[in-house]
Design a protein around this motif. Sequence first.
Motif, PDB file in Angstrom:
ATOM      1  N   ASP A 172      -4.608   8.472  -6.601  1.00  0.00           N
ATOM      2  CA  ASP A 172      -5.088   7.449  -5.825  1.00  0.00           C
ATOM      3  C   ASP A 172      -6.227   7.150  -6.464  1.00  0.00           C
ATOM      4  N   ASN A 214       5.579   8.040  -0.613  1.00  0.00           N
ATOM      5  CA  ASN A 214       6.881   7.502  -0.644  1.00  0.00           C
ATOM      6  C   ASN A 214       7.488   8.266  -1.993  1.00  0.00           C
ATOM      7  N   LYS A 215       6.629   8.316  -3.047  1.00  0.00           N
ATOM      8  CA  LYS A 215       7.092   8.970  -4.312  1.00  0.00           C
ATOM      9  C   LYS A 215       7.328  10.228  -4.048  1.00  0.00           C
ATOM     10  N   ASN A 232       2.361   8.472   6.783  1.00  0.00           N
ATOM     11  CA  ASN A 232       2.064   7.773   5.461  1.00  0.00           C
ATOM     12  C   ASN A 232       0.693   7.802   5.037  1.00  0.00           C
ATOM     13  N   SER A 246      -2.513   7.328  -0.130  1.00  0.00           N
ATOM     14  CA  SER A 246      -1.883   6.098  -0.201  1.00  0.00           C
ATOM     15  C   SER A 246      -0.327   6.316   0.105  1.00  0.00           C
ATOM     16  N   LYS A 247       0.249   5.264   0.851  1.00  0.00           N
ATOM     17  CA  LYS A 247       1.630   5.240   1.350  1.00  0.00           C
ATOM     18  C   LYS A 247       2.653   5.341   0.193  1.00  0.00           C
ATOM     19  N   ASP A 248       2.115   4.693  -0.957  1.00  0.00           N
ATOM     20  CA  ASP A 248       2.752   4.616  -2.130  1.00  0.00           C
ATOM     21  C   ASP A 248       2.856   6.252  -2.775  1.00  0.00           C
ATOM     22  N   TRP A 249       1.895   7.200  -2.865  1.00  0.00           N
ATOM     23  CA  TRP A 249       2.125   8.220  -3.210  1.00  0.00           C
ATOM     24  C   TRP A 249       3.151   9.137  -2.193  1.00  0.00           C
TER      25      TRP A 249
END
Length: 373
Positions: free
Chosen positions: A112, A272-273, A257, A267-270
């Motif tokens: 991030d 999710n991954k 999240n 981050s929500k992106d992390w």
Amino acid sequence: MEIIRKIILFPIGTFLLATAILGCKMEKEPLEMVFPQENWVEKSPEELGVDHEKMTAALEYLASESGEDGLDEVFISIKGYCIYRGDSINKKHNIYSSSKSFTSTVLGILTDKQSLSEETFAKEIDTALAALYPDVQLKHFASMTSGYSAQGATRWDEVSEDWSWTPYAIDTPLFAPGTKYAYWDEAQMMFGRLLTIHTGRTLKSVFDDAIGRKIGLGDYGWGTEKEVNGIAINNGCTGVMINAEQLARFGHFYLNNGNWNGQQLLSKDWINKATQNQVFTDVVAETDRDNVDGRGCYGYNWWVNGVMPNGDLHMPDAPKSLYYASGLHNNMCFVIPEWDMVFVRRGEDGNPLKGKPFVYNHFFKLMGLAINN
């Protein structure tokens, strides 16, 4: 132990009386997500739409498949409200391999910050890896597909009463990165060391500054720091010393999240991954020790309810959104987004004899009857 006694029960006589007088069914407003302060707000299962008798049946099944610690360190929350707590939720001890999920979270923090990413090559951090591991990236360490191996053993050293800490003596690869899966402690320890070399700080200090203190984790440990080549290193594989309530905070943070009461800490992106399958090989490495199978169901140091090579879900009768941290002695932290639930079970009493996936698949099947009653 009387399981019903542990479930949070509150008087509802006034509510029932009002309903009877009005002669109608009163609909409750859905509860909003909350975040624990120093303590968790407690509510009865019924207030969260959970049938406590069916929930009790599920917990009784889990107790029957667990060791002597049973349900003593079980903690359940829905939408951030505690609906069940065992007698020993404040007991601190090692969560063993559930610590791995903390290690990969440090990678998320650094990603991030754009300090590095899962695509970063290990040799860029430690040039000693360039010769034998030129193509290994951090994502391979986090997903147990690096093929990294070390000289010597990393099993419990009865003389020093500690892990032998040999994983930094680099050895010939088990396989080319990404081609096979091997749940390999040496690789996880090297992963933690790489993150420490990059930051010049311990894993715990990075985690605490970005997340730990902000979610109210409080006092906890991360094993004994080991000095390697002048660098103090937390074990990236094991060693987080924490209690059930604290582990539930970590789970609740992931459930939301990476957001804690309006503040986006990861981050929500992390998220999710990390919590979706990152193992895209059909091959489990043949090794000289027992190995677990993470094909199709392992993210970045989180187990996920993904599709395995045989076409079946990892836990076919459990919610598809489920993911979890898993440690020796049945130290578990489950996050179930579709139920807004965090389920923690901890102990020092061995793994279930029938295997964690089998036992928890059936447990969550029973819990589903309580949730969807």
